[in-house]
Design an enzyme around this catalytic site. Structure first.
Site, PDB file in Angstrom:
ATOM      1  N   SER A  51      93.060  -0.649 -31.578  1.00  0.00           N
ATOM      2  CA  SER A  51      93.313  -0.814 -30.091  1.00  0.00           C
ATOM      3  C   SER A  51      94.456  -1.385 -29.807  1.00  0.00           C
ATOM      4  O   SER A  51      95.004  -1.818 -30.548  1.00  0.00           O
ATOM      5  CB  SER A  51      92.238  -1.801 -29.516  1.00  0.00           C
ATOM      6  OG  SER A  51      92.166  -1.903 -28.315  1.00  0.00           O
ATOM      7  N   PRO A  52      95.203  -0.879 -28.661  1.00  0.00           N
ATOM      8  CA  PRO A  52      96.725  -1.505 -28.247  1.00  0.00           C
ATOM      9  C   PRO A  52      96.231  -2.965 -28.239  1.00  0.00           C
ATOM     10  O   PRO A  52      95.606  -3.535 -27.473  1.00  0.00           O
ATOM     11  CB  PRO A  52      96.713  -0.815 -27.136  1.00  0.00           C
ATOM     12  CG  PRO A  52      95.571  -0.425 -26.636  1.00  0.00           C
ATOM     13  CD  PRO A  52      94.705   0.023 -27.827  1.00  0.00           C
ATOM     14  N   LEU A 112      84.786  -6.205 -29.729  1.00  0.00           N
ATOM     15  CA  LEU A 112      83.753  -6.857 -30.478  1.00  0.00           C
ATOM     16  C   LEU A 112      82.840  -5.836 -31.430  1.00  0.00           C
ATOM     17  O   LEU A 112      81.620  -5.884 -31.687  1.00  0.00           O
ATOM     18  CB  LEU A 112      82.697  -7.719 -29.909  1.00  0.00           C
ATOM     19  CG  LEU A 112      83.275  -9.243 -29.591  1.00  0.00           C
ATOM     20  CD1 LEU A 112      82.544 -10.080 -29.166  1.00  0.00           C
ATOM     21  CD2 LEU A 112      84.235  -9.750 -30.708  1.00  0.00           C
ATOM     22  N   GLY A 139      90.010  -4.045 -32.473  1.00  0.00           N
ATOM     23  CA  GLY A 139      91.118  -4.841 -32.062  1.00  0.00           C
ATOM     24  C   GLY A 139      91.167  -6.064 -33.120  1.00  0.00           C
ATOM     25  O   GLY A 139      91.742  -5.752 -34.034  1.00  0.00           O
ATOM     26  N   TYR A 180      95.805  -5.707 -15.013  1.00  0.00           N
ATOM     27  CA  TYR A 180      97.317  -5.323 -14.431  1.00  0.00           C
ATOM     28  C   TYR A 180      97.455  -4.358 -13.405  1.00  0.00           C
ATOM     29  O   TYR A 180      96.445  -3.882 -12.944  1.00  0.00           O
ATOM     30  CB  TYR A 180      97.789  -4.791 -16.026  1.00  0.00           C
ATOM     31  CG  TYR A 180      97.770  -5.800 -17.095  1.00  0.00           C
ATOM     32  CD1 TYR A 180      96.771  -5.547 -18.309  1.00  0.00           C
ATOM     33  CD2 TYR A 180      98.434  -6.902 -16.807  1.00  0.00           C
ATOM     34  CE1 TYR A 180      96.648  -6.515 -19.156  1.00  0.00           C
ATOM     35  CE2 TYR A 180      98.289  -7.943 -17.965  1.00  0.00           C
ATOM     36  CZ  TYR A 180      97.494  -7.611 -18.996  1.00  0.00           C
ATOM     37  OH  TYR A 180      97.340  -8.653 -19.884  1.00  0.00           O
ATOM     38  N   CYS A 207      98.566  -6.500 -27.592  1.00  0.00           N
ATOM     39  CA  CYS A 207      99.839  -7.297 -27.229  1.00  0.00           C
ATOM     40  C   CYS A 207     100.113  -8.203 -28.343  1.00  0.00           C
ATOM     41  O   CYS A 207      99.471  -9.044 -28.936  1.00  0.00           O
ATOM     42  CB  CYS A 207      99.713  -7.995 -26.066  1.00  0.00           C
ATOM     43  SG  CYS A 207      99.772  -6.964 -24.648  1.00  0.00           S
ATOM     44  N   GLN A 228     100.286   2.711 -25.596  1.00  0.00           N
ATOM     45  CA  GLN A 228      99.865   2.313 -24.422  1.00  0.00           C
ATOM     46  C   GLN A 228     101.092   2.043 -23.406  1.00  0.00           C
ATOM     47  O   GLN A 228     101.728   1.203 -23.721  1.00  0.00           O
ATOM     48  CB  GLN A 228      98.903   1.542 -24.519  1.00  0.00           C
ATOM     49  CG  GLN A 228      98.037   0.820 -22.950  1.00  0.00           C
ATOM     50  CD  GLN A 228      97.292  -0.344 -23.178  1.00  0.00           C
ATOM     51  OE1 GLN A 228      97.855  -1.431 -23.678  1.00  0.00           O
ATOM     52  NE2 GLN A 228      96.163  -0.366 -23.116  1.00  0.00           N
ATOM     53  N   ARG A 252      93.006   3.955 -20.048  1.00  0.00           N
ATOM     54  CA  ARG A 252      91.936   2.638 -20.419  1.00  0.00           C
ATOM     55  C   ARG A 252      91.616   2.132 -19.050  1.00  0.00           C
ATOM     56  O   ARG A 252      92.745   1.778 -18.342  1.00  0.00           O
ATOM     57  CB  ARG A 252      92.846   1.600 -21.389  1.00  0.00           C
ATOM     58  CG  ARG A 252      92.086   0.362 -21.330  1.00  0.00           C
ATOM     59  CD  ARG A 252      92.341  -0.717 -22.393  1.00  0.00           C
ATOM     60  NE  ARG A 252      92.066  -0.384 -23.847  1.00  0.00           N
ATOM     61  CZ  ARG A 252      91.995  -1.246 -24.752  1.00  0.00           C
ATOM     62  NH1 ARG A 252      92.644  -2.253 -24.775  1.00  0.00           N
ATOM     63  NH2 ARG A 252      91.515  -0.695 -26.070  1.00  0.00           N
ATOM     64  N   ALA A 289     100.475  -2.627 -25.426  1.00  0.00           N
ATOM     65  CA  ALA A 289     100.977  -2.103 -24.011  1.00  0.00           C
ATOM     66  C   ALA A 289     102.534  -2.286 -24.299  1.00  0.00           C
ATOM     67  O   ALA A 289     102.946  -3.524 -24.515  1.00  0.00           O
ATOM     68  CB  ALA A 289     100.293  -3.203 -23.186  1.00  0.00           C
TER      69      ALA A 289
END
Ligand SMILES: CCCCN1C=C(C(N)=O)CCC1
Length: 356
Positions: free
Chosen positions: A22-23, A301, A323, A182, A25, A99, A230, A57
């Protein structure tokens, strides 16, 4: 039926399995530039057997960053360091994705380990923008400047330029970030979008910014390469963005040539009570996949091999994204292949062979 270690072909791109990173940060760039740290971080997860690595991101403009440490692709100087990472990712059998993002009213924040929260303009912060002059709240209390229609066109142009640079950087999958409160999500939600022009009010108007941006990006992103989006399927509040509108949005994104919806939740409503639990967002991926007839990624999760395999086998999603579990164990796919009896599906690097 598919399982976790079956390949997945989207347009001309084939993932060796249904596991993506997963992207996430990392807030570890200087002026948006990728470094050795990103090579090691992303490269290790390619060597660890994931089918897809989605880079974090990555801001389409400096002011679109969440924090001063965010990755960026707003300038040509960002491209070569990313090309270097993507050569490694591809050489180790994974597909390189990115992303692209704009944080809107959540921009200008400190890194999470530096207290998070908005930075004062004289402390390295900058003025933030959004659909309306409505702050997110809490630690993110800056009131955004409402973007004019002209400025909206400017941000859309930034997303298009970011897509072109992503292609030049060697990415084969592009994700538009329209989740987690965002900028693009801010326009979707009536909680943050109080506009009375063509970008606010009815669902069609609130979705316009994202749909126009998607159309413009699709026009420059090669038809043969996957374009995904997303979204936050719900904001977990009674009045706000919810799954019914997300299904409708997914149908429209599909007509714009989007290949898959990456189904997350939350981020749009300050103080929302999110019922976090194992695979708590998967039901949204299932519903969108079924009702909008578009491929989906499940995220949130997902930590166990059998759990992930079950999501794919039962057709709840086409792809699972890891993630924090991937942060804990870059080799999760190698372990999962062994646990599920698919060791031949993803080969560890020869150097690791004695360990798997
Ligand atoms: C609503 C969940 C938000 C989780 N985060 C998402 C981020 C993102 N860039 O989407 C960065 C901060 C943490």
């Amino acid at each position: 039926m598919s399982h976790l270690f079956e390949s997945l072909t989207i347009k001309s791109v084939t993932l060796r399995n249904r596991i993506g990173v997963s992207p996430m940060c990392m807030y570890s760039s200087e002026d948006g530039v990728a470094t050795d740290w990103h090579l090691v971080h992303l490269g290790a997860r390619a060597a660890g057997g994931a089918g897809l690595i989605i880079a974090e991101a990555t801001a389409v403009s400096p002011e679109g960053r969440i924090s001063p440490g965010d990755a960026g692709i707003w300038a040509d100087k960002h491209v070569e360091p990313l090309q270097r990472i993507n050569r490694f990712v591809k050489a180790h059998g994974a597909v390189a994705g990115i992303q692209i993002a704009h944080a809107g009213r959540k921009a200008s924040a400190a890194r999470p380990w530096e207290k998070g929260g908005h930075l004062a303009d004289d402390a390295g912060g900058w003025p933030v923008v959004g659909p309306s002059a409505v702050a997110f709240g809490g630690e993110l209390s800056k009131v955004p400047q409402a973007l004019t229609a002209q400025e909206i066109k400017g941000v859309q142009a930034d997303f298009v330029a970011a897509a072109k640079r992503s292609l030049a950087a060697g990415y084969e999958l592009l994700e538009i970030h329209a989740a987690h409160g965002y900028l693009l999500h801010q326009f979707l939600s009536p909680l943050s979008n109080g506009r009375v022009d063509e970008y606010g009010g009815l669902f069609e108007n609130r979705a316009r910014f994202l749909l126009e941006t998607t159309r413009a990006v699709r026009a420059v992103w090669p038809e043969k390469l996957p374009l995904i989006v997303r979204i936050s399927c719900t904001d977990w509040v009674a009045v706000g963005w919810d799954i019914e509108e997300s299904v409708e949005l997914a149908k429209r994104l599909k007509t714009e040539g989007v290949d898959l919806i990456d189904c997350s939740t939350g981020g749009g409503a300050h103080g929302a009570k999110v019922p976090i639990g194992p695979a708590y967002q998967v039901k949204f991926a299932e519903r969108i996949r079924r009702e909008a007839g578009i491929s989906t990624a499940a995220v949130g999760l997902i930590t166990e091999a059998k759990q992930a395999d079950e999501i794919v086998r039962t057709g709840q999603a086409d792809l699972v994204l890891l993630g924090r579990e991937s942060l804990r164990d870059p080799n999760w796919p190698l372990h999962a292949a062994k646990q599920l009896g698919h060791s031949e599906a993803v080969k560890p690097p020869v150097q690791y062979a004695r360990a798997f």
